[in-house]
Scaffold this motif. Structure first.
Motif, PDB file in Angstrom:
ATOM      1  N   PHE A 114      22.524   4.458 -11.233  1.00 24.69           N
ATOM      2  CA  PHE A 114      23.898   3.802 -12.250  1.00 24.69           C
ATOM      3  C   PHE A 114      22.806   2.675 -12.939  1.00 24.69           C
ATOM      4  CE2 PHE A 114      27.699   0.965 -12.336  1.00 24.69           C
ATOM      5  CZ  PHE A 114      28.147   2.082 -12.866  1.00 24.69           C
ATOM      6  N   ILE A 115      23.657   3.015 -14.115  1.00 24.22           N
ATOM      7  CA  ILE A 115      22.839   1.736 -15.245  1.00 24.22           C
ATOM      8  C   ILE A 115      23.792   0.996 -15.362  1.00 24.22           C
ATOM      9  CG2 ILE A 115      22.133   2.277 -17.472  1.00 24.22           C
ATOM     10  CD1 ILE A 115      20.107   4.821 -17.104  1.00 24.22           C
ATOM     11  N   SER A 116      23.608  -0.023 -15.463  1.00 24.25           N
ATOM     12  CA  SER A 116      25.205  -1.028 -16.033  1.00 24.25           C
ATOM     13  C   SER A 116      24.380  -2.129 -16.363  1.00 24.25           C
ATOM     14  CB  SER A 116      25.956  -0.817 -14.782  1.00 24.25           C
ATOM     15  OG  SER A 116      26.697  -1.434 -15.118  1.00 24.25           O
ATOM     16  N   HIS A 117      25.079  -3.361 -17.065  1.00 20.63           N
ATOM     17  CA  HIS A 117      24.966  -4.951 -17.496  1.00 20.63           C
ATOM     18  C   HIS A 117      26.015  -5.229 -16.793  1.00 20.63           C
ATOM     19  CE1 HIS A 117      26.977  -4.095 -20.883  1.00 20.63           C
ATOM     20  NE2 HIS A 117      27.880  -4.666 -20.539  1.00 20.63           N
ATOM     21  N   ASP A 118      26.808  -4.503 -16.263  1.00 22.51           N
ATOM     22  CA  ASP A 118      28.165  -5.303 -15.426  1.00 22.51           C
ATOM     23  C   ASP A 118      27.991  -5.408 -13.974  1.00 22.51           C
ATOM     24  OD1 ASP A 118      30.663  -5.833 -14.924  1.00 22.51           O
ATOM     25  OD2 ASP A 118      32.115  -4.876 -15.736  1.00 22.51           O
ATOM     26  N   MET A 119      27.244  -6.570 -13.947  1.00 25.56           N
ATOM     27  CA  MET A 119      27.052  -7.230 -12.699  1.00 25.56           C
ATOM     28  C   MET A 119      28.435  -7.049 -11.105  1.00 25.56           C
ATOM     29  SD  MET A 119      23.736  -7.356 -12.576  1.00 25.56           S
ATOM     30  CE  MET A 119      23.475  -8.142 -11.751  1.00 25.56           C
TER      31      MET A 119
END
Length: 607
Positions: free
Chosen positions: A505-510
């Motif tokens: 799961f690639i994300s910048h939404d912590m």
């Protein structure tokens, strides 16, 4: 209080839907905007917030949109202004930043050329001076190696970097009013925090007034003085941001606030946590639930060892390699069946390249990628085709991922046909649509007939068509509204539980990462600097960069606006460009606790 710089009164917008029938999208809204003030317009997709801004800028097509009411910039009425003076106002006095920068930048011209043209359009200035100003603007929005990057094309920038270019272009004319339409949606938390700081700095220095359109309530809490809540074309609630957050009265406002992920909500839980489902008509939410224990520790789906991906940069008339972009550098991890490993980091850190390298959408330079005993990195075309049955990808933008000329049923059938599985494909499509929370009759529809959340569900159905064991999800909920985001994340958790799926799961939404992941890997400049169980990384971050990421997450609390954020170490993101003969240093890791490892760091991280 001084007179407002922008006044909107009884603004209505209707669109022609054929046969001389008009559908009203915005229903007589009114608000004003003062110098140095930030007003946020919030609401879900389709609420009319972006249409209102486009109407104010006179950017809606006159033959298919009917706009009435009044929009005044100081004492000038914009809705009745002639086209030529209105064109001079755009960019000079009112500028706009759009959500999707790739559609706003011309793919055939360099970033430098486009910035220079924007600057010279609004100023009497030489081309060389304009280029120097373009470089200064890129540095101001924190793009490293500005001199080199001016010669790059939009496709050579990450999504977040392209948005920073658009912000630089918007402030080039020193406007009085900045309309920002979801400007931070595609940005990671540290860049988002710095862009918000930049907007506040511009307000102080130049008296800039900002109309901020967003669905991110955390951003609203950090930047807005006043907030307007839109629902189905109407402003259903407005007031000071503090009042909206503390004493929201309308059910829809309460629903928006309850759908916001907050760091720490999963504290004390080892398993992923489902988002509470929200009823936007009543504002009621159900109780968040802990997910099931889906991880099969005896079955490894993916093993990555020393994965390295570099892009050669050529120059000169002979196109010789002059440098390399070190996108991914000696990355290693494994992934079990039923497990979610979240890959987090800033734009340009290499997380998307890692995902694409694993699926061989990008060819890695070296390293091994073991899926079901096969090294994907060395497979030939036939072997790779077979291996891809076990691994699929969900992309960030569902609209760009679906062919607008093909029905949704055909889109889901495509991987089945590619692998010779035509028999029973229609029944399979119907079953997949039901599994992702849609109805079988939607197979006949086209992408433009669905909402963003529904389109992403179709992309998930397509990814499931071949019954894969591994799904690489690249920012799958980044552009979705909070309530839709919650539903898609819950859907992914349900599918993982029933199908034993492994997610990268690639994300910048912590906030989302804290809820959906079992383990977290933090990337910086192509390297994993910290990896471990989600609970350990969030509760006890060790690397300065991990601490910086977590501290940059905007809190959905206006009282935390003045909170000091840990953004000082290494403010300038280093360049991934390296000389051809560059040899990366050997990295050492230490174990913090079981499964929790951190890269040793040097003096560059000492503040």
């Amino acid at each position: 209080m001084t007179s407002p710089i922008l006044t909107v009164e009884n603004l209505s917008v209707a669109f022609n839907v054929g046969d001389d029938r008009w559908r009203e999208i915005v229903n007589g809204i009114s608000f004003n905007l003062h110098e140095k003030e930030t007003v946020a317009i919030v609401g879900e997709s389709g609420s009319g917030k972006s249409v209102s801004a486009l109407a104010a800028m006179r950017l809606l097509p006159e033959d298919s949109a009917k706009v009435s009411g009044s929009v005044r910039l100081a004492d000038r009425e914009l809705l009745t202004l002639d086209n030529e003076p209105m064109r001079r106002i755009r960019g000079n006095e009112i500028a706009m930043i759009f959500q999707e920068p790739m559609t706003s930048l011309n793919p055939v011209f360099t970033i430098g050329f486009q910035l220079v043209e924007a600057i010279r359009l609004h100023r009497t200035i030489s081309r060389s001076d304009a280029r120097a100003e373009a470089r200064r603007l890129l540095e101001k929005v924190r793009i490293s190696d500005a001199d080199k990057r001016l010669n790059d094309y939009p496709h050579e920038f990450s999504g977040g970097m392209r948005q920073r270019v658009m912000i630089a272009m918007a402030i080039a004319g020193s406007p009085k009013v900045l309309i920002a339409d979801e400007p931070t949606t595609a940005l990671d938390v540290t860049i988002q925090a710095e862009i918000l700081d930049l907007v506040r700095t511009l307000q102080d220095e130049e008296g800039l007034a900002v109309l901020f359109i967003t669905h991110d309530m955390g951003v609203v809490a950090q930047i807005a003085d006043r907030t307007l809540v839109m629902y189905q074309g109407n402003i259903v609630e407005q007031g000071s941001t503090d009042q909206i957050f503390r004493r929201a009265e309308h059910p829809y406002t309460r629903a928006l606030l309850s759908a916001v992920p907050r760091l720490g909500e999963s504290a004390g839980h080892d398993r992923p946590m489902r988002f509470p489902e929200v009823d936007v008509s009543t504002g009621k939410t159900d109780e968040p639930k802990e997910g099931s224990d889906t991880v099969d520790h005896n079955r490894t789906v993916l093993e990555v060892f020393d994965l390295t991906t570099r892009y050669p940069i050529t120059s000169g008339i002979f196109n010789r390699v002059s440098s390399n972009v070190h996108a991914v550098e000696k990355v290693s991890f494994d992934l079990k069946a039923g497990e979610t490993l979240a890959l987090v980091g800033e734009s340009g850190c290499g997380k998307s390249t890692t995902g694409r390298s694993i699926l061989r959408l990008t060819r890695p330079t070296s390293g091994s990628i073991i899926v079901n005993g096969n090294d994907v990195a060395t497979l030939g075309s036939r072997g790779l085709r077979e291996a891809r049955r076990d691994m699929q990808m969900i992309f960030q933008d569902p609209f760009a991922s679906l062919n607008p000329r093909r029905s949704l049923g055909d889109a889901i059938k495509e991987p089945l046909y590619a692998h010779g599985l035509k028999k029973g494909s229609s029944d399979r499509v119907a079953d997949l649509l039901v599994r992702v929370g849609l109805t079988p009759d939607m197979a006949k529809r086209y992408p433009h007939e669905l909402s963003g959340g529904q389109r992403q569900r179709v992309c998930i159905a397509r990814a499931l068509a071949l019954e894969p064991k591994l799904i690489v999800a690249d920012e799958p909920v980044a552009a979705l509204d909070a309530s839709i985001k919650a539903k898609v994340v819950n859907l992914m958790l349900d599918l993982q539980e029933s199908l034993q799926l492994a997610y990268l799961f690639i994300s910048h939404d912590m906030g989302v990462v804290e809820r959906i992941s079992h383990r977290v890997a933090v990337m910086y400049l192509g390297e994993i600097v910290e990896i471990g169980p989600r609970r350990a990384v969030f509760a006890n971050p060790q690397h300065p960069y991990t601490k910086r990421l977590l501290s940059a997450v905007p809190e959905a609390d206006p009282s935390a606006r003045g909170k000091q954020r840990n953004l000082s170490p290494n403010k300038e993101l280093k360049s991934p460009f390296r000389a051809v003969d560059y040899q990366p240093p050997l990295r050492a890791y230490r174990t913090v606790s079981e499964g929790h490892r951190v890269q040793e760091w040097g003096s560059e991280w000492i503040d």
